[in-house]
Design an enzyme around this catalytic site. Structure first.
Site, mmCIF file in Angstrom:
data_model
loop_
_atom_site.group_PDB
_atom_site.id
_atom_site.type_symbol
_atom_site.label_atom_id
_atom_site.label_comp_id
_atom_site.label_asym_id
_atom_site.label_seq_id
_atom_site.Cartn_x
_atom_site.Cartn_y
_atom_site.Cartn_z
ATOM 1 N N GLU A 281 0.737 -1.591 0.014
ATOM 2 C CA GLU A 281 0.095 -0.091 -0.161
ATOM 3 C C GLU A 281 1.106 0.857 -0.394
ATOM 4 O O GLU A 281 2.111 1.317 0.555
ATOM 5 C CB GLU A 281 -1.051 0.014 1.025
ATOM 6 C CG GLU A 281 -2.029 -1.154 0.706
ATOM 7 C CD GLU A 281 -2.919 -0.798 1.817
ATOM 8 O OE1 GLU A 281 -3.439 -0.180 2.855
ATOM 9 O OE2 GLU A 281 -3.687 -2.053 2.495
ATOM 10 N N GLU A 294 2.102 -0.035 4.335
ATOM 11 C CA GLU A 294 2.176 -1.030 4.486
ATOM 12 C C GLU A 294 2.014 -2.051 3.560
ATOM 13 O O GLU A 294 1.338 -1.457 2.968
ATOM 14 C CB GLU A 294 1.763 -0.924 6.037
ATOM 15 C CG GLU A 294 -0.433 -1.040 5.155
ATOM 16 C CD GLU A 294 -1.102 -1.041 6.532
ATOM 17 O OE1 GLU A 294 -0.667 -1.087 7.663
ATOM 18 O OE2 GLU A 294 -2.521 -1.380 6.274
ATOM 19 N N ASN A 296 -0.074 -5.221 3.686
ATOM 20 C CA ASN A 296 -1.406 -6.219 3.916
ATOM 21 C C ASN A 296 -0.650 -8.083 3.158
ATOM 22 O O ASN A 296 -0.831 -7.878 2.443
ATOM 23 C CB ASN A 296 -2.651 -5.812 3.303
ATOM 24 C CG ASN A 296 -2.726 -5.186 4.646
ATOM 25 O OD1 ASN A 296 -2.964 -4.961 5.900
ATOM 26 N ND2 ASN A 296 -3.396 -3.634 3.698
ATOM 27 N N GLU A 302 -10.943 -6.058 -1.066
ATOM 28 C CA GLU A 302 -11.265 -5.433 -2.608
ATOM 29 C C GLU A 302 -10.476 -6.370 -3.756
ATOM 30 O O GLU A 302 -10.586 -6.092 -4.817
ATOM 31 C CB GLU A 302 -10.951 -4.205 -2.438
ATOM 32 C CG GLU A 302 -9.304 -3.537 -2.109
ATOM 33 C CD GLU A 302 -8.975 -3.723 -0.470
ATOM 34 O OE1 GLU A 302 -8.202 -3.084 -0.315
ATOM 35 O OE2 GLU A 302 -10.336 -3.738 0.182
ATOM 36 N N ARG A 347 -19.311 -1.273 -0.563
ATOM 37 C CA ARG A 347 -18.957 -2.292 0.837
ATOM 38 C C ARG A 347 -20.669 -1.432 1.195
ATOM 39 O O ARG A 347 -20.325 -0.926 1.923
ATOM 40 C CB ARG A 347 -17.807 -2.028 1.692
ATOM 41 C CG ARG A 347 -16.334 -2.676 1.215
ATOM 42 C CD ARG A 347 -15.548 -2.659 1.992
ATOM 43 N NE ARG A 347 -14.381 -2.723 1.499
ATOM 44 C CZ ARG A 347 -13.170 -2.922 2.687
ATOM 45 N NH1 ARG A 347 -12.982 -2.483 3.783
ATOM 46 N NH2 ARG A 347 -11.855 -2.175 2.021
ATOM 47 N N ASP A 544 -65.418 23.306 3.729
ATOM 48 C CA ASP A 544 -66.516 23.957 5.454
ATOM 49 C C ASP A 544 -67.175 23.045 4.989
ATOM 50 O O ASP A 544 -68.074 22.569 6.339
ATOM 51 C CB ASP A 544 -66.339 24.834 5.074
ATOM 52 C CG ASP A 544 -67.263 26.082 5.929
ATOM 53 O OD1 ASP A 544 -66.925 25.134 7.223
ATOM 54 O OD2 ASP A 544 -67.999 26.969 6.323
ATOM 55 N N ASP A 650 -61.582 37.959 11.469
ATOM 56 C CA ASP A 650 -60.643 38.514 12.616
ATOM 57 C C ASP A 650 -62.189 37.365 13.166
ATOM 58 O O ASP A 650 -63.218 37.700 13.366
ATOM 59 C CB ASP A 650 -60.209 39.126 12.922
ATOM 60 C CG ASP A 650 -59.906 39.425 14.123
ATOM 61 O OD1 ASP A 650 -58.683 39.122 14.950
ATOM 62 O OD2 ASP A 650 -60.799 39.907 15.153
ATOM 63 N N LYS A 713 -69.513 36.904 6.113
ATOM 64 C CA LYS A 713 -69.538 35.348 7.084
ATOM 65 C C LYS A 713 -70.387 34.941 8.329
ATOM 66 O O LYS A 713 -70.304 35.882 9.324
ATOM 67 C CB LYS A 713 -67.951 35.393 7.609
ATOM 68 C CG LYS A 713 -67.592 34.266 8.301
ATOM 69 C CD LYS A 713 -66.030 33.968 8.453
ATOM 70 C CE LYS A 713 -65.955 32.533 9.418
ATOM 71 N NZ LYS A 713 -65.546 31.370 8.634
ATOM 72 N N HIS A 746 -71.191 33.680 3.267
ATOM 73 C CA HIS A 746 -71.125 32.503 4.150
ATOM 74 C C HIS A 746 -71.805 32.451 4.835
ATOM 75 O O HIS A 746 -72.070 33.111 5.371
ATOM 76 C CB HIS A 746 -69.790 32.489 4.308
ATOM 77 C CG HIS A 746 -69.731 31.355 4.713
ATOM 78 N ND1 HIS A 746 -68.972 30.251 4.456
ATOM 79 C CD2 HIS A 746 -68.828 31.208 6.152
ATOM 80 C CE1 HIS A 746 -68.974 29.355 5.138
ATOM 81 N NE2 HIS A 746 -69.201 29.852 6.854
ATOM 82 N N HIS A 748 -74.193 28.817 6.902
ATOM 83 C CA HIS A 748 -74.263 27.721 7.155
ATOM 84 C C HIS A 748 -75.850 27.614 7.323
ATOM 85 O O HIS A 748 -76.779 28.112 8.129
ATOM 86 C CB HIS A 748 -74.004 27.047 8.176
ATOM 87 C CG HIS A 748 -72.277 27.174 9.090
ATOM 88 N ND1 HIS A 748 -71.174 26.168 8.938
ATOM 89 C CD2 HIS A 748 -71.510 28.160 8.690
ATOM 90 C CE1 HIS A 748 -70.014 26.003 8.558
ATOM 91 N NE2 HIS A 748 -69.962 27.894 8.856
ATOM 92 N N THR A 883 -64.344 30.417 15.075
ATOM 93 C CA THR A 883 -62.487 29.910 15.385
ATOM 94 C C THR A 883 -61.227 31.426 15.672
ATOM 95 O O THR A 883 -61.696 31.922 14.199
ATOM 96 C CB THR A 883 -61.890 29.072 14.798
ATOM 97 O OG1 THR A 883 -63.290 27.843 14.472
ATOM 98 C CG2 THR A 883 -60.457 28.441 15.001
#
Length: 1153
Positions: A281, A294, A296, A302, A347, A544, A650, A713, A746, A748, A883
């Site tokens: 290496e 070194e 090996n 590998e 690997r 809604d 609001d 609303k 709007h 309900h 809300t």
């Protein structure tokens, strides 16, 4: 020629894939293969692949078992073994092992003991390299065994240095040190790792070369002293000095450098008398200089890429050389060894790249490999059901790609990696895919810093989804623990297949009003709406209507199915109300959907109709005041995602809050539709608080503030036909100077008078009214679309909608509504009720209030709750109720019923009662200032000395630091989009939970609604479409009766014809069994294990004060040690672990305070 007897049997002193690799060569050569295995490896595949196998090291630690030389020799003698192959790692570079094998009369397939000793000794190897005239890097003259010696070398030679195990390689016990104060700590950790891996903790130290390439030369030597090289491999792609990707031959290596390097490798091998396979290496710097590192003295992980480019079987060659064959006899002369093409090895490991490559362990639930031409797989115990333990290396499988050139080899590798499916444990496949998608890698500009300098490599890969297994986790969760989203009634979803109305193939939807808005802007849009002589409708079915009837629980899945039909058949709608309000947080909180994705997907399918959302003024889509920059940013992102019209209101008609929302919507480029929230009765002269003057003055202020459209609303459905005529006429008469401002009403239909009221509004000048498709209309929803359409046919106000189209649209929702039985308002409300004129409960709140009453145990007292709602409203001063102010009234009403309090008692005991938080915050002024002010002395009695706000609540809030919030979120999540960030700004805790669920369960929005809510029946086949052309077929098969020690149950499925299973914690069982707690990422102070492993050291005790970054615990797993450092400064409150304890990832280590 050297004559030796042929080898008849080979014992492999190793485990895993390298053992199997040698067994295969044995099989091809007709040689008996023998395995050894530790107690922990008795279920591993290498034991089963061998002709014979024997346990080694019974009672020893997992790694020590494979290091037990006497027992391995005993097995050799008892079983007449001819030769031992060491593989790599463990004893492969231990000269005493080689000597012991030889002394036992057994051949060692590798170099001689002397060569192994000299090459394994970094100092002796350096000495040999110098003698062979091979360039070296400056380093210690001998092994270093103490931190004092290490510090002395560093002080003398300077930094940086690299610490290496003196008696082994593979990156174990290797550290780079750049600061003197870190030398001692790193030496101790590296030495400890080296001792655990190789049985000796001695270290070698050398100067660290910056930005080198790591290149190694494969050599083969025979017993005659002949040595050849098989060219080189580039191993520069490393992490923690362990090779991850290897390439042969090394790309872009100058021929002159290659020749010098291979010549040096052969020269050194001949000088030391090297026999068999080995690797020399080198480090190669940017100038082309190379330095010996070194040798090996063994086969490398590998070696496969060298085999692919040369066509030479290295393991087979090793065996033949050990039998005495010469290189010439094997046909391995240098001139015959010619590289062909390029090969790459990856690997695949059980490591998590997103968490610093922490090792993972557990059970492989799914395994499918990538294959095909040019792909080789070397693996061992990787199969469904395999258990990955913490005891050994994290390598799962090696993938090798070979092709005529590097570009093709890389594309083959990328393709193969994308084909892999490994589920149940984390792997580094996403990281590898990112490597192969990296431009620098593809250009081969490589060095050992490549991974460190490309942090994006560790981010999730765009190629990895894991969608199927996550869906199984969700289904398993519901099957074991029941519905995840809370159910409101005992009704179950019906098992129906909803029919979607057919449309002509491949036709574009006709243009609508959105075309004018996009081309000419909001003012032109408003002018066009005002110029229309017929009545325009807004359809509330997508928001809604289901908020009012089905507790806002309708899923994107069902909305998208009908969206193309709406786009084609209702193109002349004023708008489609489909977002904002309660749908935003419910999507995150209960449906585990991203509301932004809902909006985006609807826009793709409905490009022609304007979308309208509900914006709560300064509250955006939340229930509290936010910093102004949050509201502005929200509107900007909403427009970018597909929103057109902002109905800004609001809850108290508080102008400062309203105007902030209007300005934010207008700046974002949206149509501003300012809404006046209606309450009271303008037709009743006795009710003077909210009279015509109040509403006309408010309308005047909103028109002056620049609204494009004016909205009334009527959130509770309190408008009566005659009152509606009075109100609309008064507003029109008040604004003769603003003829281009359309009026939108709007309401309900709670009382049942909605259709009559909307027609009355239209007849006196309203331009737009709200309706819901017939099967989703009435009661607390909006008036019937079909009724309004039919009533106005043939009149000047004709809506120009086709009643037949409305009928088909209604049929879809009539079927779909059967899927939402658990949230159905009709379980308690069978029809409209005129008592709304008394209690004034908003339609959108009615069903939610009902479900809240059930959850509080007040289901049987809902009539009392409704009466108390009226009383609570009076206590609070007869306020606008929408809300979040309506929630205040609702909370107070339920508080009164729960505690059996009358209005008089609440007022009398106000100083001593503990009111709901929403009531207290309202009285403090957190929602704004109501018309007429707060009720006194009730406010003062409740608040006492609590602070009060007498101006717009958000005006004093500091701007939100989005960058800081994102940084916080990224601590727990690998990726945070701008949408996730905005959701977190509005709903911090809800968003965190949503992100966790998305990570855990994936795309559950693809499941049919019944399956999502209550799960499938056993044996029921599900068809789940992930995307165009990708369908999963899933069938739940069984739930295991036996409970595992960790409190989980195994749930079995068949998916796409394959058996799969998941382990689900049984929440009921966990209440009675002890399971180690997990660290919660959202709880400050809880420190979890960053990886699975053993606790080998605890550096603190309870009561200790620690600094941020201070070591607190040391963990070990897969032969790697990790120091866990304190994430913050504080005091150790509690330690949850003991030395020697085995931990899973995220197990709680300790708690700081």
């Amino acid at each position: 020629m050297v004559f030796l007897q042929a080898i008849r049997s080979i014992l492999v002193a190793n485990r895993g894939e390298i053992a199997i690799r040698v067994f295969r060569a044995c099989n091809e050569l007709g040689i008996k293969s023998v395995a050894i295995y530790s107690e922990q490896d008795k279920m591993q595949m290498h034991r089963q692949k061998a002709d014979e196998s024997y346990m080694v090291g019974k009672g020893l630690a997992p790694v020590e078992a494979y290091l037990n030389i006497p027992e391995i020799i005993r097995i050799c003698k008892e079983n007449d073994i001819d030769a031992v192959h060491p593989g790599y790692g463990f004893l492969s570079e231990r000269s005493d092992f080689v000597q012991a094998v030889n002394d036992a009369g057994v051949r060692f397939i590798g170099p001689s003991p002397k060569v192994v000793q000299n090459m394994g000794d970094k100092v002796a190897a350096r000495t040999a390299a110098i003698a062979a005239k091979v360039p070296i890097v400056p380093g210690t003259d001998g092994p270093v065994t103490s931190k004092e010696e290490a510090s002395a070398f560093c002080e003398k030679n300077g930094l940086p240095v690299i610490l290496k195990a003196a008696h082994g390689g593979g990156g174990r016990g290797m550290r780079v040190v750049r600061k003197m104060e870190e030398v001692a700590e790193n030496f101790e950790r590296a030495s400890s790792e080296a001792k655990a891996a190789f049985g000796n903790g001695a270290m070698f130290i050398e100067k660290y070369i910056e930005r080198p390439r790591h290149i190694e030369v494969q050599i083969l030597g025979d017993k005659t002293g002949e040595v050849v090289h098989l060219y080189e491999r580039d191993c520069s792609i490393q992490r923690r000095h362990q090779k991850v990707v290897e390439i042969a031959p090394a790309p872009r290596l100058p021929a002159e450098t290659r020749d010098k390097m291979t010549e040096a490798a052969v020269r050194l091998a001949k000088h030391v008398g090297y026999e068999n396979a080995g690797t020399v290496e080198f480090l190669c710097d940017e100038s082309g200089n190379f330095y010996f590192i070194e040798v090996n003295a063994r086969l490398q992980v590998e070696h496969t890429v060298t085999e692919e480019i040369t066509g030479i079987d290295l393991v087979r060659s090793q065996i033949r050389i050990a039998e005495g064959k010469t290189l010439k006899e094997l046909g391995l002369t240098q001139e015959k060894i010619v590289p062909r093409g390029f090969a790459i090895q990856c690997r695949i490991t059980s490591e998590n790249p997103e968490q610093g490559f922490q090792p993972d362990m557990g059970r492989i639930e799914v395994f499918r490999s990538g294959e095909g031409m040019g792909i080789r797989i070397d693996g061992a115990s990787t199969y469904p059901g395999a258990i990955i333990s913490p005891y050994y290396d994290s390598l799962l499988v090696k993938v090798i790609a070979h092709a005529s050139d590097l570009e093709i080899a890389a594309s083959k590798m990328s393709r193969a990696l994308r084909e892999f499916r490994i589920r149940g444990i984390k792997t580094n496949i996403p990281f590898l895919l990112n490597v192969f998608n990296n431009e620098k890698f593809l250009l081969c500009a490589l060095d050992t810093h490549f991974i460190d300098e490309n942090p994006d490599l560790t981010k999730p890969s765009v190629f990895i989804h894991n969608r199927a297994q996550k869906l199984l986790m969700y289904l398993g969760e519901v099957l074991v623990n029941g519905p995840i989203t809370p159910l409101g009634t005992s009704l179950m979803p019906l098992k129906v297949k909803v029919q979607v109305p057919e449309l002509p193939k491949e036709t574009e939807p006709p243009p609508g009003l959105r075309e004018i808005l996009k081309c000419e802007g909001p003012e032109a849009f408003a002018k066009e709406v005002r110029s229309r002589k017929n009545l325009l409708l807004m359809d509330t079915t997508f928001r809604d209507a289901h908020q009012s009837l089905l507790a806002t629980r309708v899923r994107t899945h069902d909305l998208l199915k009908i969206s193309p039909y709406v786009a084609h058949k209702f193109s002349n709608l004023y708008s489609l109300e489909n977002w904002g309000g309660a749908t935003f947080d419910v999507a995150l909180r209960f449906l585990y959907e991203c509301p932004w994705e809902r909006l985006e997907e609807m826009r793709k399918l409905i490009p022609n109709i304007p979308f309208q959302m509900l914006l709560r003024g300064a509250n955006a889509v939340g229930y509290t005041s936010y910093p102004d920059n949050v509201v502005y940013k929200f509107c900007e992102l909403a427009v970018q995602t597909g929103m057109d019209i902002f109905r800004v209101f609001d809850s108290l008609n508080y102008l400062p809050n309203l105007i902030l929302g209007m300005e934010a919507a207008g700046k974002a480029g949206g149509v501003v539709e300012a809404a006046i929230s209606y309450t009271g009765d303008v037709g009743d002269p006795k009710r003077t608080k909210y009279d015509l003057k109040y509403y006309t003055n408010l309308a005047d202020e909103l028109v002056k503030a620049g609204t494009h459209v004016l909205c009334i609303k009527d959130m509770a459905g309190l408008l009566k036909p005659e009152s509606a005529r009075l109100l609309i006429t008064a507003i029109r008469d008040k604004h003769p100077d603003h003829p281009d401002v359309p009026i939108h009403v709007h309401t309900h239909d709670t009382s049942g008078a909605g259709v009559a009221c909307m027609i009355a509004c239209a007849q006196v000048g309203a331009d737009v009214v709200d309706v819901a498709v017939d099967s989703m209309s009435g009661m607390t929803s909006q008036p019937s679309m079909g009724a309004v359409v039919a009533s106005l046919q043939g009149t000047p106000l004709d809506t120009q909608l086709n009643l037949g189209d409305v009928s088909q649209y209604s049929a879809y929702w009539e079927q779909t509504r059967n899927l939402y039985g658990p949230f159905e308002c009709t379980t308690t409300m069978r029809s409209g009720n005129a008592d709304v004129y008394l209690n004034e409960i908003p339609g959108g709140q009615y069903t939610n209030l009902q479900f809240q009453a059930f959850s509080l145990g007040l289901g049987d007292l809902f009539e009392e709750v409704k009466k108390a709602y009226r009383e609570a409203n009076i206590i609070l001063g007869d306020i606008i109720k929408v809300t979040p102010s309506s929630k205040v009234v609702g909370d107070l009403a339920q508080f009164m019923v729960q505690n059996k309090l009358s209005r008089a008692q609440v007022l009398e005991k106000a100083k001593e009662l503990s009111f709901p938080k929403s009531v207290t915050e309202y009285l403090q002024g957190y929602m704004g200032i109501p018309h007429g002010g707060f009720p006194e002395p009730f406010r003062s009695d409740v608040l006492k000395d609590m602070p009060r706000i007498d101006e717009r609540p958000g005006s004093k809030l500091e701007p939100l630091d989005f960058d800081k919030l994102k940084a916080e979120l990224l601590k727990s999540h690998a990726k945070i989009s701008d949408r996730d960030l905005m959701s977190a700004a509005l709903y911090p805790e809800v968003t965190k939970e949503f992100l966790q669920n998305r990570l855990k369960f994936g795309c559950i929005d693809k499941l049919d609604t019944r399956i999502f809510i209550v799960g499938p029946e056993m044996g029921e086949e599900l068809e789940v479409s992930l995307e165009r052309g990708k369908v999963l077929f899933i069938k739940p098969l069984a739930i295991a009766n036996d409970l595992r020690a960790n409190g989980t149950r195994e749930v079995f499925f068949e998916m796409n014809g394959e058996m799969r299973s998941v382990h689900i914690p049984d929440k009921e069982a966990l209440k009675v069994i002890r399971v180690h707690p997990k660290a919660r990422s959202d709880v400050k102070g809880e420190v979890g294990a960053p990886m699975p492993g053993d606790v080998i050291d605890i550096r603190v005790k309870e009561g200790d004060k620690v600094e941020k970054g201070q070591p607190i615990v040391v963990l070990s797993a897969m032969k790697m040690e990790m120091i866990v450092r304190s994430p913050d400064s504080g005091t150790v409150k509690k330690i949850e672990v003991k030395k020697g304890m085995k931990l899973a990832g995220d197990d709680l280590l300790l708690v700081l305070e």
